[in-house]
Design a protein around this motif. Structure first.
Motif, PDB file in Angstrom:
ATOM      1  N   SER A  20       0.849  -1.191   0.000  1.00 16.48           N
ATOM      2  CA  SER A  20       0.000   0.000   0.000  1.00 16.48           C
ATOM      3  C   SER A  20       0.884   1.241   0.000  1.00 16.48           C
ATOM      4  N   ASP A  45       1.159   3.450   2.124  1.00 15.95           N
ATOM      5  CA  ASP A  45       1.743   3.692   3.446  1.00 15.95           C
ATOM      6  C   ASP A  45       3.021   2.890   3.669  1.00 15.95           C
ATOM      7  N   ASP A  46       3.229   1.852   2.878  1.00 12.66           N
ATOM      8  CA  ASP A  46       4.441   1.030   3.023  1.00 12.66           C
ATOM      9  C   ASP A  46       5.649   1.654   2.338  1.00 12.66           C
ATOM     10  N   HIS A  68       9.866   0.637   3.714  1.00 10.02           N
ATOM     11  CA  HIS A  68      10.539   1.017   4.954  1.00 10.02           C
ATOM     12  C   HIS A  68      11.535  -0.078   5.368  1.00 10.02           C
TER      13      HIS A  68
END
Length: 325
Positions: free
Chosen positions: A129, A131-132, A143
């Motif tokens: 996603s 957010d990753d 990350h």
């Protein structure tokens, strides 16, 4: 490499973007930089720039460097896409571990069809996603904690998975808390339980798990419980490994030392050897195992203990004998 790429002298927005992306440009980005498509086609035709597949252009005619190929791979892929695994850890400052790190690892959503590029391994994921993905300070990449977990899960060996997450902590690429949170959120991935144990070890809290695993091993292979169990402290004062002792009928004592991760460090080897000599001189026979072996390969440890004469509580079943063989 020059800060200025060919045919960008009068295109400041494109020149600035090219410096940030090492000369790799997605064709949509030419529009945002107000570069006419005819101008792009003319530079490619004149061999000043190089078209890579249908989606990206490299603003030079020389072959791409590894750093440029990383940009080309992630720009070419349909979003969301990210550099991941070993390559994302490399971008975070981690030295390569194992042959897999020589490849460029690209994560795309399942069903995406990016252009195949030499040296690029494509991984499809159902759980990627926005957010990753980190987007500042370099190419889009996962990350560090997610990258370490993926690097461990994408190969068949649980010990290597443990090594990846431990190395990420030891080299300060990510924190124990980051890894614990990632392993909670990641869902069902290969070697997850083993990586959680390795993170516990990195945090200095694996001694309790080691005791539980030893008790489980004795019960599983009908070994009599050890007559003495004692945690010891490492030079930092933390409890890091466990001694277990069995007294044999001939008066000898078998000692099993379950070592924490710090015993893999060179500076501890000499002290360990001195201590082991002292145990042998005192009619104790010592076996060494790691926390990981007690959990990952208890049959092998049980086999060696039985071979030394550690008593059992009864006959082993056929399946138990097969595992401990």
């Amino acid at each position: 490499m020059s800060d200025m790429y060919a045919a960008t002298e009068h295109l400041p927005a494109l020149a600035s973007l090219a410096r940030r992306q090492l000369g790799a440009i997605h064709r949509r980005q030419f529009d945002t930089c107000n570069v006419p498509r005819g101008y792009v086609a003319a530079q490619v035709t004149a061999s000043r720039w190089t078209a890579i597949g249908d989606n990206v252009v490299l603003l030079q005619n020389a072959p791409p460097t590894r750093a440029q190929l990383i940009w080309l791979a992630v720009l070419d892929a349909p979003p969301p896409a990210a550099i991941g695994s070993h390559t994302a850890l490399e971008l975070a400052g981690m030295d390569p571990i194992a042959a897999e790190a020589s490849l460029i690892h690209l994560i795309v959503v399942r069903g995406s069809t990016p252009t195949p590029l030499p040296g690029v391994r494509i991984h499809e994921s159902r759980r990627l996603s926005p957010d990753d993905i980190m987007r500042r300070g370099g190419p889009p990449r996962t990350h560090p904690a997610r990258s370490a977990v993926d690097a461990g899960a994408w190969q068949p060996y649980p010990r290597f998975a443990c090594l990846m997450v431990t190395a990420a902590v030891q080299r300060r690429i990510c924190s124990v808390a980051d890894l614990e949170r990632t392993l909670e959120e990641v869902g069902r991935v290969r070697h997850r339980a083993y990586m959680r144990l390795a993170v516990q070890e990195a945090a200095g809290g694996a001694h309790t798990l080691g005791e539980q695993d030893l008790t489980r091993m004795c019960r599983r292979f009908n070994l009599k419980p050890p007559t003495r169990q004692a945690r010891r402290r490492d030079p930092s004062g933390r409890s890091r490994y466990l001694d277990a002792e069995w007294e044999l009928s001939n008066g000898e004592i078998v000692v099993l030392e379950i070592d924490g991760g710090h015993h893999m460090q060179v500076e501890h080897w000499e002290a360990d050897m001195r201590r082991e000599r002292a145990i042998v001189v005192s009619r104790r026979r010592v076996l060494r195992a790691t926390n990981f072996e007690i959990r990952l390969d208890p049959g092998s440890v049980a086999r060696d203990l039985i071979a030394l004469g550690v008593p059992t509580t009864g006959e082993l079943s056929g399946s138990q004998r097969a595992i401990a063989r």
